[in-house]
Design a protein around this motif. Structure first.
Motif, short mmCIF file in Angstrom:
data_model
loop_
_atom_site.label_atom_id
_atom_site.label_comp_id
_atom_site.label_asym_id
_atom_site.label_seq_id
_atom_site.Cartn_x
_atom_site.Cartn_y
_atom_site.Cartn_z
N GLY A 92 25.70 -5.79 5.12
CA GLY A 92 24.41 -5.15 4.93
C GLY A 92 24.04 -4.06 5.90
O GLY A 92 23.09 -3.31 5.65
N VAL A 93 24.76 -3.91 7.00
CA VAL A 93 24.28 -3.00 8.04
C VAL A 93 24.46 -1.53 7.68
O VAL A 93 23.79 -0.67 8.27
CB VAL A 93 24.96 -3.30 9.39
N ASN A 94 25.33 -1.21 6.73
CA ASN A 94 25.46 0.20 6.34
C ASN A 94 24.95 0.43 4.91
O ASN A 94 25.18 1.49 4.34
CB ASN A 94 26.91 0.66 6.45
N ALA A 95 24.23 -0.55 4.37
CA ALA A 95 23.77 -0.43 2.98
C ALA A 95 22.85 0.77 2.79
O ALA A 95 22.95 1.50 1.79
CB ALA A 95 23.06 -1.71 2.56
N ARG A 96 21.96 1.00 3.74
CA ARG A 96 21.04 2.13 3.60
C ARG A 96 21.80 3.45 3.62
O ARG A 96 21.51 4.36 2.83
CB ARG A 96 20.01 2.11 4.73
N ALA A 97 22.78 3.57 4.51
CA ALA A 97 23.56 4.80 4.58
C ALA A 97 24.30 5.05 3.27
O ALA A 97 24.34 6.18 2.76
CB ALA A 97 24.55 4.74 5.75
N VAL A 98 24.91 4.01 2.71
CA VAL A 98 25.63 4.16 1.44
C VAL A 98 24.66 4.53 0.32
O VAL A 98 24.95 5.42 -0.50
CB VAL A 98 26.40 2.88 1.09
N ALA A 99 23.52 3.89 0.29
CA ALA A 99 22.54 4.17 -0.77
C ALA A 99 22.03 5.61 -0.68
O ALA A 99 21.90 6.29 -1.71
CB ALA A 99 21.38 3.19 -0.67
N GLU A 100 21.75 6.08 0.52
CA GLU A 100 21.31 7.47 0.67
C GLU A 100 22.41 8.43 0.19
O GLU A 100 22.12 9.45 -0.44
CB GLU A 100 20.94 7.75 2.13
N HIS A 101 23.66 8.09 0.48
CA HIS A 101 24.79 8.92 0.03
C HIS A 101 24.82 9.00 -1.49
O HIS A 101 25.11 10.08 -2.05
CB HIS A 101 26.09 8.33 0.57
N VAL A 102 24.54 7.89 -2.16
CA VAL A 102 24.54 7.89 -3.63
C VAL A 102 23.62 8.98 -4.16
O VAL A 102 23.96 9.72 -5.10
CB VAL A 102 24.13 6.51 -4.17
N PHE A 103 22.45 9.10 -3.56
CA PHE A 103 21.50 10.08 -4.08
C PHE A 103 21.82 11.50 -3.60
O PHE A 103 21.54 12.47 -4.32
CB PHE A 103 20.08 9.66 -3.71
N LEU A 104 22.43 11.63 -2.44
CA LEU A 104 22.92 12.93 -2.00
C LEU A 104 23.88 13.51 -3.03
O LEU A 104 23.73 14.65 -3.49
CB LEU A 104 23.62 12.80 -0.64
N VAL A 105 24.90 12.73 -3.43
CA VAL A 105 25.93 13.26 -4.32
C VAL A 105 25.43 13.35 -5.77
O VAL A 105 25.83 14.25 -6.52
CB VAL A 105 27.23 12.44 -4.22
N THR A 106 24.55 12.43 -6.16
CA THR A 106 24.00 12.50 -7.52
C THR A 106 23.18 13.77 -7.69
O THR A 106 23.31 14.49 -8.70
CB THR A 106 23.14 11.26 -7.81
N LEU A 107 22.33 14.07 -6.73
CA LEU A 107 21.54 15.30 -6.80
C LEU A 107 22.42 16.53 -6.72
O LEU A 107 22.16 17.54 -7.39
CB LEU A 107 20.48 15.31 -5.68
N THR A 274 34.27 12.82 -1.18
CA THR A 274 34.02 12.57 0.23
C THR A 274 35.05 11.57 0.75
O THR A 274 35.53 10.71 0.00
CB THR A 274 32.58 12.03 0.46
N PRO A 275 35.41 11.65 2.03
CA PRO A 275 36.53 10.88 2.58
C PRO A 275 36.15 9.48 3.07
O PRO A 275 36.26 9.16 4.24
CB PRO A 275 37.02 11.76 3.72
N HIS A 276 35.73 8.62 2.12
CA HIS A 276 35.30 7.26 2.46
C HIS A 276 34.29 7.30 3.61
O HIS A 276 34.43 6.59 4.61
CB HIS A 276 36.49 6.37 2.82
N ALA A 277 33.28 8.14 3.43
CA ALA A 277 32.30 8.38 4.49
C ALA A 277 30.89 7.98 4.10
O ALA A 277 29.96 8.18 4.89
CB ALA A 277 32.32 9.87 4.86
#
Length: 324
Positions: A92-107, A274-277
């Motif tokens: 759970g500690v990087n869940a927010r970072a991954v979720a924000e990335h989802v919207f970065l790339v979707t947009l 993106t490189p697994h980032a």
């Protein structure tokens, strides 16, 4: 002093914590043969790269393999358990970072950021601006989330703020948050404008998105993968993109990485790579590193990890270290 081997460098705060608890060693590289050789004397291994299964029988002092993050696919859990080695993670500690990335790339896909930026630089203002005519907004669309663990739930929370309807596929539909509608994988593929993969890699999820499910998706749909590469049938996705059967994809994980320079994904303007980032920010690296360090220190102090992933190993572990 106990020896703590990390497969890769850690956040400075985590390294400082571990250096106080024992002799911290950073592997000279992350090749399996190197980790096997350099891990023989380790008491604890912090895992940011795939561990070779023979390590567990070759390291007589090894107490625990602790994942720097949540996914356990880098740890041969069965081999660890058989050897009486504890496995832990930091969920759970990087869940927010991954979720924000989802919207970065979707947009980026919806607003055609990549071709717009390239054409603005190479062909001028008007060429770049022309892409805006085909851009699209997030609001009012349907997002399908596959996997409703920590990452999936973080994606859901942000999606609601963007005014998205959310379909969710999970093994536990009764636990879905209010506002998320349960759907089968086929229903989700057919009805979603954006399909987001957040599930772990298991025998059941390997190849989950293949030719048939890609064929069910809308021609205007986007596919975002922040789970693991093999969840998608890579050749089926390349074919779907090449034939224009979906509108685009954003991929952070792959069957094999690094990607080869001639990989077909590089030929598509409608693919963001993106490189697994997705889960890597300074903040998430600090949380993952210090969380893994805290678990290592617990083990070295004779306690069990808080996030123990293989409790069936405890009996054998106690036989190996009977004083504790």
């Amino acid at each position: 002093m106990p020896i703590i081997l990390s497969t890769n460098a850690l956040h400075p705060r985590a390294e400082a914590m571990l250096a106080e608890a024992g002799e911290l060693r950073i592997a000279s590289n992350a090749k399996p043969e190197t980790l096997l050789e350099e891990g023989r004397e380790a008491d604890v291994v912090i895992v940011r790269a795939p561990l070779p299964a023979p390590l567990f029988s070759a390291a007589p002092r090894l107490r625990a393999a602790i994942r720097h993050g949540a996914g356990l696919d880098m740890i041969p859990v069965e081999a660890a358990t058989a050897a009486g080695v504890l496995v832990a993670n930091v969920p759970g500690v990087n869940a927010r970072a991954v979720a924000e990335h989802v919207f970065l790339v979707t947009l980026a896909l919806l607003r055609r950021f990549r071709p717009m930026d390239c054409d603005l630089r190479d062909a001028g203002w008007s060429a770049g601006r022309a892409h805006a005519d085909n851009g699209a907004e997030l609001a009012g669309r349907t997002m399908g989330i596959v996997g409703m663990g920590n990452v999936g739930r973080a994606v859901f929370r942000i999606a609601r703020g963007f005014g998205l309807d959310v379909l969710a596929n999970t093994r536990k539909p009764a636990t879905l948050p209010e506002g998320a509608l349960a759907a089968s994988l086929d229903q989700l593929a057919e009805k979603s404008d954006i399909v987001v993969l957040c599930c772990p890699l298991t025998p059941e999820t390997r190849g989950l998105i293949g030719r048939e499910r890609l064929a069910r998706m809308k021609p205007s749909a986007l596919l975002v993968n922040v789970s693991r590469g093999p969840v998608i049938d890579e050749q089926a996705l390349i074919a779907a993109l090449g034939e224009g059967r979906i509108a685009g994809a954003a991929l952070d994980v792959f069957d094999v990485h690094p990607l080869s320079a001639d990989h077909p994904y590089f030929t598509f303007d409608n693919v963001v790579l993106t490189p697994h980032a997705a889960g890597i920010t300074d903040e998430s690296m600090m949380r993952m590193g210090t969380g893994a360090a805290e678990e290592a220190i617990r083990v070295l102090n004779g306690q069990l990890p808080e996030n123990l992933c293989n409790p069936e190993a405890v009996e054998r572990y106690r036989k190996r270290f009977p004083a504790e």
